[in-house]
Scaffold this active site. Structure first.
Site, PDB file in Angstrom:
ATOM      1  N   ARG A  75      -2.646  -5.631  -4.574  1.00 43.78           N
ATOM      2  CA  ARG A  75      -1.596  -5.044  -4.274  1.00 43.78           C
ATOM      3  C   ARG A  75      -0.800  -5.516  -3.307  1.00 43.78           C
ATOM      4  NH1 ARG A  75      -0.671  -0.816   0.089  1.00 43.78           N
ATOM      5  NH2 ARG A  75       1.325   0.394  -0.555  1.00 43.78           N
ATOM      6  N   HIS A 117       8.283  -2.075   0.968  1.00 46.11           N
ATOM      7  CA  HIS A 117       7.341  -1.921   2.135  1.00 46.11           C
ATOM      8  C   HIS A 117       8.236  -2.146   3.208  1.00 46.11           C
ATOM      9  CE1 HIS A 117       2.860  -2.018   3.155  1.00 46.11           C
ATOM     10  NE2 HIS A 117       3.428  -2.110   4.264  1.00 46.11           N
ATOM     11  N   GLU A 162       4.695   4.260   2.352  1.00 47.24           N
ATOM     12  CA  GLU A 162       4.813   5.084   3.464  1.00 47.24           C
ATOM     13  C   GLU A 162       6.231   5.157   3.777  1.00 47.24           C
ATOM     14  OE1 GLU A 162       2.357   2.984   6.540  1.00 47.24           O
ATOM     15  OE2 GLU A 162       0.718   2.995   5.563  1.00 47.24           O
ATOM     16  N   ASN A 285      -2.699   6.104   1.857  1.00 48.35           N
ATOM     17  CA  ASN A 285      -3.121   5.203   3.266  1.00 48.35           C
ATOM     18  C   ASN A 285      -3.714   6.127   4.128  1.00 48.35           C
ATOM     19  OD1 ASN A 285      -2.098   3.236   1.505  1.00 48.35           O
ATOM     20  ND2 ASN A 285      -0.350   2.810   2.923  1.00 48.35           N
ATOM     21  N   TYR A 287      -6.007   5.698   8.049  1.00 49.56           N
ATOM     22  CA  TYR A 287      -6.775   4.840   8.844  1.00 49.56           C
ATOM     23  C   TYR A 287      -7.561   5.700   9.827  1.00 49.56           C
ATOM     24  CZ  TYR A 287      -3.921   1.019   7.100  1.00 49.56           C
ATOM     25  OH  TYR A 287      -3.670   0.083   6.390  1.00 49.56           O
ATOM     26  N   GLU A 359      -4.729   1.671   0.839  1.00 53.06           N
ATOM     27  CA  GLU A 359      -4.827   1.134   2.182  1.00 53.06           C
ATOM     28  C   GLU A 359      -5.908   1.653   3.281  1.00 53.06           C
ATOM     29  OE1 GLU A 359      -1.421   0.198   4.813  1.00 53.06           O
ATOM     30  OE2 GLU A 359       0.061  -0.426   3.234  1.00 53.06           O
TER      31      GLU A 359
HETATM   32  O1  IFM Z   1       0.449  -3.121   8.546  1.00 53.41           O
HETATM   33  C1  IFM Z   1       0.399  -1.847   8.051  1.00 53.41           C
HETATM   34  C2  IFM Z   1       1.030  -1.797   6.736  1.00 53.41           C
HETATM   35  O2  IFM Z   1       2.141  -2.404   6.580  1.00 53.41           O
HETATM   36  C3  IFM Z   1       1.208  -0.257   6.471  1.00 53.41           C
HETATM   37  N1  IFM Z   1       0.325   0.575   6.656  1.00 53.41           N
HETATM   38  C4  IFM Z   1      -0.614   0.465   7.930  1.00 53.41           C
HETATM   39  C5  IFM Z   1      -0.669  -1.068   8.116  1.00 53.41           C
HETATM   40  C6  IFM Z   1      -1.301  -1.236   9.550  1.00 53.41           C
HETATM   41  O3  IFM Z   1      -0.587  -0.498  10.739  1.00 53.41           O
END
Ligand code: IFM
Length: 449
Positions: A75, A117, A162, A285, A287, A359
């Site tokens: 990606r 992006h 995002e 995405n 985290y 992500e």
């Molecule tokens: O690095 C970023 C990415 O560009 C978009 N999603 C979160 C990642 C980590 O902060």
């Protein structure tokens, strides 16, 4: 027996401005991130993406690493200002992506291309940026232009990455480019990003292969805490996108919560139908989870600059609470249970929409050890736990189509500059030298297994 279904895509992800460098080469024009990062005080240590990981020149070496890792898919994002600098087609810019896509296919790796992006061409920001409706029309033209050239070879098209960050970090809190702090402009930007997504989705379907998949990637906030605080943040962080994109329109509570900021007159008749163009897969995405309370004075959200205006427009009474550790270098709590919960929630609320983790990863303070290797046990644990969480969601019935580690390489982490390392592969910035971290070898084995 593996819980991951046949055809599951094992991948890794990057983004143009974070890795390419070659900011002024082959006709590329500046994007808002060039302007922002070259403005003193905007990024850590004044870091810019001028050279980044030098992927523009080292792409062949990077594709070879992807092949060695055993990736099914890669990606990446396309730099709008490289292919249409100042609105003019730039053959050299598109040729770069064309060569990359050919090399990926030759290596048996499916190209998953993101059109946006965060790197809006600066001339479009000067003309009003995302708060201006016209930007959505320019984006649809750009999508069609790229689709005409790469449309026979790209496996999955992702319109936006995002859009929450583009709208709210870019125009409300101003910690991202273009660095504006204007809540009404941020809500207009969110709508025009939605519109851009819908228009581009329609334009792409007219020019790319019928077999291509169409998607968008959202950083959906997985919220826990007091019900009213969760509802408010969910409205302005999640449902502002999933509502119109998945056919439900803008939620009434979002309009009510933000009525003091805007009357939403930028939404015109027919827009919500355009935005709801069908999606084949929704990129997620993830985290970490977010914990919110509704019992105190407003505070800055984790990971956002102290004292900056809040990106959560309409959530003045919400407190973003501390969560238990461990934390990554970003200060984000490590909690894989949130991933399973988020996937299950999406599956319940939007049955029939296939999902893909586009992500997931973690920044840690990696160093090359005296033995020449990078021993990133903490990243291995993070990946292992989150893959187990994804497997748990699949076992519970979620239609999950793939997993992309963020990131293939250490790279430019936006306002944090090069101080945060998310890569499976370590980059020595002065020389550009790549070194596989232990997590890269671990991921290679995981893919095999
Ligand atoms: O690095 C970023 C990415 O560009 C978009 N999603 C979160 C990642 C980590 O902060």
């Amino acid at each position: 027996m593996t819980p991951f279904p046949e055809g599951f895509l094992w991948g890794a992800a990057t983004a143009a401005y974070q890795i390419e460098g070659a900011a002024d080469e082959d006709g590329r024009a500046p994007s808002i991130w060039d302007t922002f990062s070259r403005t003193p005080g905007r990024t850590r240590d004044g870091d810019t993406g001028d050279v980044a990981t030098d992927h523009y020149h080292r792409w062949a070496e990077d594709v070879a690493s992807m092949a060695a890792l055993g990736l099914d898919a890669y990606r990446f994002s396309i730099s709008w200002s490289r292919v249409l600098p100042d609105g003019r087609p730039n053959r050299a810019g598109l040729d770069f992506y064309s060569r990359l896509v050919d090399a990926l296919l030759e290596a048996g790796i499916a190209p998953v291309a993101t059109l946006y992006h965060w790197d809006l061409p600066q001339d479009l920001e000067d003309a009003g940026g995302w708060p201006a409706r016209d930007t959505a029309f320019r984006f649809a033209e750009y999508a069609e232009h790229v689709g005409q050239v790469l449309g026979d070879r790209v496996h999955t098209w992702t319109t936006l990455n995002e859009p929450w960050c583009s709208a709210f970090l870019g125009y409300a809190s101003g910690v991202h480019a273009p660095g504006r702090a204007d809540a009404a402009a941020a809500l207009a930007a969110a709508h025009h990003l939605n519109l851009a997504h819908g228009m581009a989705n329609g334009a792409l379907r007219g020019v790319v292969a019928a077999s291509a998949r169409h998607s968008v990637t959202l950083n959906l906030h997985h919220l826990r805490g007091d019900a009213e605080a969760v509802r408010r943040v969910d409205a302005v962080a999640n449902r502002i996108f999933t509502g119109p994109m998945l056919g439900g329109g803008y939620p009434a509570d979002l309009l009510a919560d933000t009525a003091a900021v805007t009357d939403w007159s930028f939404v015109r008749g027919g827009d919500e139908t355009t935005i709801a163009a069908p999606l084949d897969v929704l990129g997620v995405n993830y985290y970490s989870p977010t914990l919110v309370r509704d019992d105190g004075a407003p505070a800055a959200a984790h990971g956002h600059a102290e004292g900056a205006a809040t990106p959560f427009v309409g959530c003045a009474d919400v407190v973003f609470a501390e969560q238990p550790g461990p934390y990554t270098e970003m200060g984000w709590p490590v909690d894989a249970t949130g991933l399973t919960e988020l996937l299950l929630l999406l599956h319940r609320e939007h049955p029939g929409v296939p999902l893909m983790i586009t992500e997931n990863g973690a920044a840690f303070a990696d160093e090359v050890a005296p033995d020449g290797r990078v021993h990133d046990e903490d990243r291995i644990a993070y990946l292992r736990d989150h893959l187990a969480a994804a497997a748990g969601a699949i076992a519970a019935g979620v239609d999950l189509r793939g997993y992309f580690a963020w990131s293939l390489l250490d790279n430019f982490e936006w306002s944090h500059g090069y101080s945060k390392r998310f890569g499976l592969i370590h980059v020595d910035y002065p020389t550009g030298r790549r070194t596989w971290k232990d997590s890269a070898s671990w991921y290679q084995e995981a893919i095999k297994g």
